[in-house]
Enzyme design. Sequence first.
Site, PDB file in Angstrom:
ATOM      1  N   HIS A  54       0.826  -1.198   0.000  1.00 21.99           N
ATOM      2  CA  HIS A  54       0.000   0.000   0.000  1.00 21.99           C
ATOM      3  C   HIS A  54       0.868   1.258   0.000  1.00 21.99           C
ATOM      4  O   HIS A  54       0.557   2.238  -0.680  1.00 21.99           O
ATOM      5  CB  HIS A  54      -0.927  -0.025   1.224  1.00 21.99           C
ATOM      6  CG  HIS A  54      -1.781   1.185   1.371  1.00 21.99           C
ATOM      7  ND1 HIS A  54      -1.594   2.109   2.374  1.00 21.99           N
ATOM      8  CD2 HIS A  54      -2.822   1.648   0.629  1.00 21.99           C
ATOM      9  CE1 HIS A  54      -2.487   3.072   2.259  1.00 21.99           C
ATOM     10  NE2 HIS A  54      -3.242   2.828   1.209  1.00 21.99           N
ATOM     11  N   GLU A  57       2.040   1.802  -3.483  1.00 23.36           N
ATOM     12  CA  GLU A  57       0.970   2.366  -4.318  1.00 23.36           C
ATOM     13  C   GLU A  57       0.899   3.887  -4.135  1.00 23.36           C
ATOM     14  O   GLU A  57       0.744   4.633  -5.107  1.00 23.36           O
ATOM     15  CB  GLU A  57      -0.354   1.706  -3.944  1.00 23.36           C
ATOM     16  CG  GLU A  57      -1.571   2.312  -4.598  1.00 23.36           C
ATOM     17  CD  GLU A  57      -2.674   2.581  -3.601  1.00 23.36           C
ATOM     18  OE1 GLU A  57      -3.165   3.734  -3.555  1.00 23.36           O
ATOM     19  OE2 GLU A  57      -3.047   1.649  -2.864  1.00 23.36           O
ATOM     20  N   HIS A  58       1.033   4.358  -2.896  1.00 24.15           N
ATOM     21  CA  HIS A  58       1.020   5.802  -2.648  1.00 24.15           C
ATOM     22  C   HIS A  58       2.239   6.485  -3.276  1.00 24.15           C
ATOM     23  O   HIS A  58       2.121   7.529  -3.927  1.00 24.15           O
ATOM     24  CB  HIS A  58       1.019   6.070  -1.137  1.00 24.15           C
ATOM     25  CG  HIS A  58      -0.345   6.060  -0.522  1.00 24.15           C
ATOM     26  ND1 HIS A  58      -0.861   7.129   0.162  1.00 24.15           N
ATOM     27  CD2 HIS A  58      -1.313   5.095  -0.499  1.00 24.15           C
ATOM     28  CE1 HIS A  58      -2.077   6.834   0.598  1.00 24.15           C
ATOM     29  NE2 HIS A  58      -2.367   5.595   0.215  1.00 24.15           N
ATOM     30  N   GLU A 134      -4.404   7.797   7.636  1.00 23.76           N
ATOM     31  CA  GLU A 134      -5.381   6.884   7.040  1.00 23.76           C
ATOM     32  C   GLU A 134      -5.685   5.720   7.981  1.00 23.76           C
ATOM     33  O   GLU A 134      -6.839   5.288   8.106  1.00 23.76           O
ATOM     34  CB  GLU A 134      -4.842   6.362   5.700  1.00 23.76           C
ATOM     35  CG  GLU A 134      -5.843   5.563   4.901  1.00 23.76           C
ATOM     36  CD  GLU A 134      -5.299   5.125   3.547  1.00 23.76           C
ATOM     37  OE1 GLU A 134      -6.040   4.417   2.836  1.00 23.76           O
ATOM     38  OE2 GLU A 134      -4.157   5.490   3.196  1.00 23.76           O
TER      39      GLU A 134
END
Length: 424
Positions: A54, A57-58, A134
């Site tokens: 993740h 991906e960022h 997040e």
Amino acid sequence: MTTKTSEITTTVSTLPNGLRVVSDRIATVETVTLGVWLNVGTRHETKEINGIAHMLEHMAFKGTKRRNAREIAEEIEAVGGYLNAYTAREVTAYHARILKEDVGLAVDILADILQNSTFDAEEFTKEQSVIIQEIGQSNDTPDDVVFDYFQETCFPNQPMGWPTLGTVDVIKSLKPETVKKYMADHYGAKQMVLAAAGNIDHAELVKLAEEHFKDLPADRSVEKVPSDFQGGDFRLARELEQVHIVFGFEGLPYGHPDYYTMMILSTLLGGGMSSRLFQEVREKRGLVYSIQSHASSYRDSGVFTVYAGTGAEEVKELIPVVLGELKKLSTTLTDAEIKRSKAQLKAGMMMGMEGTSSRCERLAHQMLVYGRPIPSQETLEKISAVTKESIAELADKIFSQKPTLTALGPIENVASYEEVLALL
């Protein structure tokens, strides 16, 4: 390979490096959704780097050798386009939606972020802070985080049970070079599918892929730990207005002969306002605002879940009622509810096929899991072929397994795990 159904032409090509290119041409629209889907996700991590897929991906959007983060955003939005990504347990996706004349730009940007990301140290530090926020937001959303607890209880001490976002401590410990190495070790052409749906010329898309992805390494070793569903009990007391309950069992993997039987079972149990759980638990008894069932599949496992949010007092009645519905389902099935559930599944699939985004994602998923696009008619026929007997048999099989119970909120009145087992 090319197939044509009414106004849709589906074509698949494979580049010399193994990158698969698949498209649905829809000549009646003016837009295109396209993206790169990879067989890489949370389950391909180790505990020490949980959340790195993740994080990667960022970071892919935070600057390349050719563009900084702002330029990436401005170039796609200058043509009215949309660019985004997501990470799941088995898949990472980078996708865009643009007008048909801007396909070249979208492919260029996607290829750039997937091959030339620089992992700038300053941007990395900022993004660590963003992801920690997040995680905090997820923890503040009980009907979200309760599913993370459920997943971890189903698959304890294994990648399939770890949170996709990772943990704060791990995210803080990650270094740019670690994430860059993860990308180099996992992002190979054979692990990818370039999918598109809309007013797209497949030959043009292949030409663009050959130009922009030609230097992509062909293969990368992407190992995964086999899933081992164990189930059990997890409950956490928190000061909330509602008790959030997720109750479930091991489901079926993709490709299982009873996959569509499971989808119909989930739909008639808790897939809409006419479903058994909605009618019995909400409409008849008023015990919840929301109750629903879900069937989720993975490559080698799956989960079948029931979610409900209810009051601290109402939960006393809720759990016995839900378990009673599960227990009697196989012997009380009706032809009418089966017909209705099949219609729901078919209509949902066909409605989704009318949008380029859902069609593109469906194509990519089918290529990653099954290695081919699956014609809609084939799926419709499989749904139609499901029988009352097969639903009853599968219900007995799934609901006789060791269950998982997860509860979050004011849990003092939640039935004990032993009581749950006795009710089943």
